[in-house]
Design a protein around this motif. Sequence first.
Motif, PDB file in Angstrom:
ATOM      1  N   UNK A 105       0.856  -1.187   0.000  1.00 54.87           N
ATOM      2  CA  UNK A 105       0.000   0.000   0.000  1.00 54.87           C
ATOM      3  C   UNK A 105       0.895   1.243   0.000  1.00 54.87           C
ATOM      4  N   UNK A 106       0.329   2.384  -0.323  1.00 52.64           N
ATOM      5  CA  UNK A 106       1.111   3.609  -0.505  1.00 52.64           C
ATOM      6  C   UNK A 106       1.910   3.980   0.740  1.00 52.64           C
ATOM      7  N   UNK A 107       1.311   3.814   1.909  1.00 53.67           N
ATOM      8  CA  UNK A 107       1.989   4.174   3.160  1.00 53.67           C
ATOM      9  C   UNK A 107       3.192   3.262   3.400  1.00 53.67           C
ATOM     10  N   UNK A 108       3.002   1.962   3.206  1.00 53.52           N
ATOM     11  CA  UNK A 108       4.085   1.000   3.402  1.00 53.52           C
ATOM     12  C   UNK A 108       5.194   1.259   2.383  1.00 53.52           C
ATOM     13  N   UNK A 109       4.825   1.497   1.134  1.00 56.62           N
ATOM     14  CA  UNK A 109       5.813   1.748   0.080  1.00 56.62           C
ATOM     15  C   UNK A 109       6.678   2.956   0.423  1.00 56.62           C
ATOM     16  N   UNK A 110       6.058   4.012   0.946  1.00 57.32           N
ATOM     17  CA  UNK A 110       6.805   5.211   1.334  1.00 57.32           C
ATOM     18  C   UNK A 110       7.818   4.893   2.430  1.00 57.32           C
ATOM     19  N   UNK A 111       7.400   4.077   3.390  1.00 56.19           N
ATOM     20  CA  UNK A 111       8.258   3.763   4.537  1.00 56.19           C
ATOM     21  C   UNK A 111       9.440   2.871   4.160  1.00 56.19           C
ATOM     22  N   UNK A 112       9.230   1.936   3.239  1.00 52.00           N
ATOM     23  CA  UNK A 112      10.282   0.950   2.973  1.00 52.00           C
ATOM     24  C   UNK A 112      11.126   1.242   1.739  1.00 52.00           C
ATOM     25  N   UNK A 113      10.718   2.194   0.911  1.00 51.53           N
ATOM     26  CA  UNK A 113      11.444   2.447  -0.334  1.00 51.53           C
ATOM     27  C   UNK A 113      12.912   2.801  -0.084  1.00 51.53           C
ATOM     28  N   UNK A 114      13.176   3.726   0.814  1.00 50.30           N
ATOM     29  CA  UNK A 114      14.548   4.155   1.120  1.00 50.30           C
ATOM     30  C   UNK A 114      15.403   3.019   1.658  1.00 50.30           C
ATOM     31  N   UNK A 115      14.943   2.339   2.723  1.00 46.02           N
ATOM     32  CA  UNK A 115      15.750   1.232   3.261  1.00 46.02           C
ATOM     33  C   UNK A 115      15.979   0.103   2.257  1.00 46.02           C
ATOM     34  N   UNK A 116      14.997  -0.212   1.424  1.00 44.87           N
ATOM     35  CA  UNK A 116      15.176  -1.290   0.454  1.00 44.87           C
ATOM     36  C   UNK A 116      16.156  -0.873  -0.640  1.00 44.87           C
ATOM     37  N   UNK A 117      16.064   0.374  -1.092  1.00 43.11           N
ATOM     38  CA  UNK A 117      17.032   0.872  -2.076  1.00 43.11           C
ATOM     39  C   UNK A 117      18.458   0.758  -1.535  1.00 43.11           C
ATOM     40  N   UNK A 118      18.655   1.172  -0.295  1.00 41.86           N
ATOM     41  CA  UNK A 118      19.978   1.109   0.339  1.00 41.86           C
ATOM     42  C   UNK A 118      20.428  -0.344   0.473  1.00 41.86           C
ATOM     43  N   UNK A 119      19.506  -1.237   0.829  1.00 46.91           N
ATOM     44  CA  UNK A 119      19.800  -2.659   0.968  1.00 46.91           C
ATOM     45  C   UNK A 119      20.254  -3.246  -0.374  1.00 46.91           C
ATOM     46  N   UNK A 120      19.527  -2.940  -1.460  1.00 44.81           N
ATOM     47  CA  UNK A 120      19.889  -3.439  -2.791  1.00 44.81           C
ATOM     48  C   UNK A 120      21.271  -2.933  -3.206  1.00 44.81           C
ATOM     49  N   UNK A 121      21.526  -1.657  -2.959  1.00 43.35           N
ATOM     50  CA  UNK A 121      22.829  -1.079  -3.310  1.00 43.35           C
ATOM     51  C   UNK A 121      23.954  -1.772  -2.553  1.00 43.35           C
ATOM     52  N   UNK A 122      23.706  -2.070  -1.268  1.00 39.17           N
ATOM     53  CA  UNK A 122      24.725  -2.737  -0.455  1.00 39.17           C
ATOM     54  C   UNK A 122      24.998  -4.144  -0.967  1.00 39.17           C
ATOM     55  N   UNK A 123      23.936  -4.908  -1.262  1.00 38.07           N
ATOM     56  CA  UNK A 123      24.121  -6.260  -1.805  1.00 38.07           C
ATOM     57  C   UNK A 123      24.947  -6.198  -3.092  1.00 38.07           C
ATOM     58  N   UNK A 124      24.585  -5.273  -3.979  1.00 42.61           N
ATOM     59  CA  UNK A 124      25.282  -5.150  -5.262  1.00 42.61           C
ATOM     60  C   UNK A 124      26.734  -4.712  -5.054  1.00 42.61           C
ATOM     61  N   UNK A 125      26.960  -3.754  -4.180  1.00 39.18           N
ATOM     62  CA  UNK A 125      28.302  -3.240  -3.921  1.00 39.18           C
ATOM     63  C   UNK A 125      29.206  -4.324  -3.351  1.00 39.18           C
ATOM     64  N   UNK A 126      28.651  -5.183  -2.492  1.00 39.24           N
ATOM     65  CA  UNK A 126      29.447  -6.232  -1.853  1.00 39.24           C
ATOM     66  C   UNK A 126      29.712  -7.425  -2.767  1.00 39.24           C
ATOM     67  N   UNK A 127      28.980  -7.515  -3.871  1.00 34.59           N
ATOM     68  CA  UNK A 127      29.076  -8.685  -4.736  1.00 34.59           C
ATOM     69  C   UNK A 127      30.458  -8.881  -5.392  1.00 34.59           C
ATOM     70  N   UNK A 128      31.045  -7.866  -6.014  1.00 30.27           N
ATOM     71  CA  UNK A 128      32.323  -8.109  -6.697  1.00 30.27           C
ATOM     72  C   UNK A 128      33.414  -8.676  -5.781  1.00 30.27           C
ATOM     73  N   UNK A 129      33.458  -8.246  -4.539  1.00 32.21           N
ATOM     74  CA  UNK A 129      34.499  -8.716  -3.616  1.00 32.21           C
ATOM     75  C   UNK A 129      34.164 -10.076  -3.016  1.00 32.21           C
ATOM     76  N   UNK A 130      32.904 -10.483  -3.075  1.00 27.41           N
ATOM     77  CA  UNK A 130      32.476 -11.701  -2.391  1.00 27.41           C
ATOM     78  C   UNK A 130      32.381 -12.929  -3.289  1.00 27.41           C
TER      79      UNK A 130
END
Length: 131
Positions: A105-130
């Motif tokens: 729902x719109x409220x949940x999407x607003x709350x989790x968009x930032x943390x999930x974006x950061x989470x995806x970036x971290x997974x991707x950033x850590x991939x080449x070294x791992x």
Amino acid sequence: MNLESPKVAVDKSAEDTFNFLSDVKNFEKLMPENISKFEVLDTDKFLFALKGMPEIVLKKKEATPNSKIVLGAAGGKLDFSLTADITEIEPNKSEVKLNFSGEFNAMMAMMIKGPINKFLETLATNMPASV
């Protein structure tokens, strides 16, 4: 809601990258520093928690050899998937992009968009070294 990580280059073949991501225990190596819990529950399922967030269980739902792995929520109130698209660039070099997709729902999407974006970036950033 659909979110994407930046593409990252990995100095491994698409097959090696696929094999690494197919083994769910390897996701612990990709997790952010603020992980508070990581537990392999089965050969295709793991649980993780980040500080201040609820525990999330992910299960391997689909695997297309050397090109795609789909993890999905296994239980819980949220239904979403995390897809790793793997492209071979050269014999010993591949590229990975993570895609997050979920219905919120719109409220949940607003709350989790930032943390999930950061989470995806971290997974991707850590991939080449791992991998």
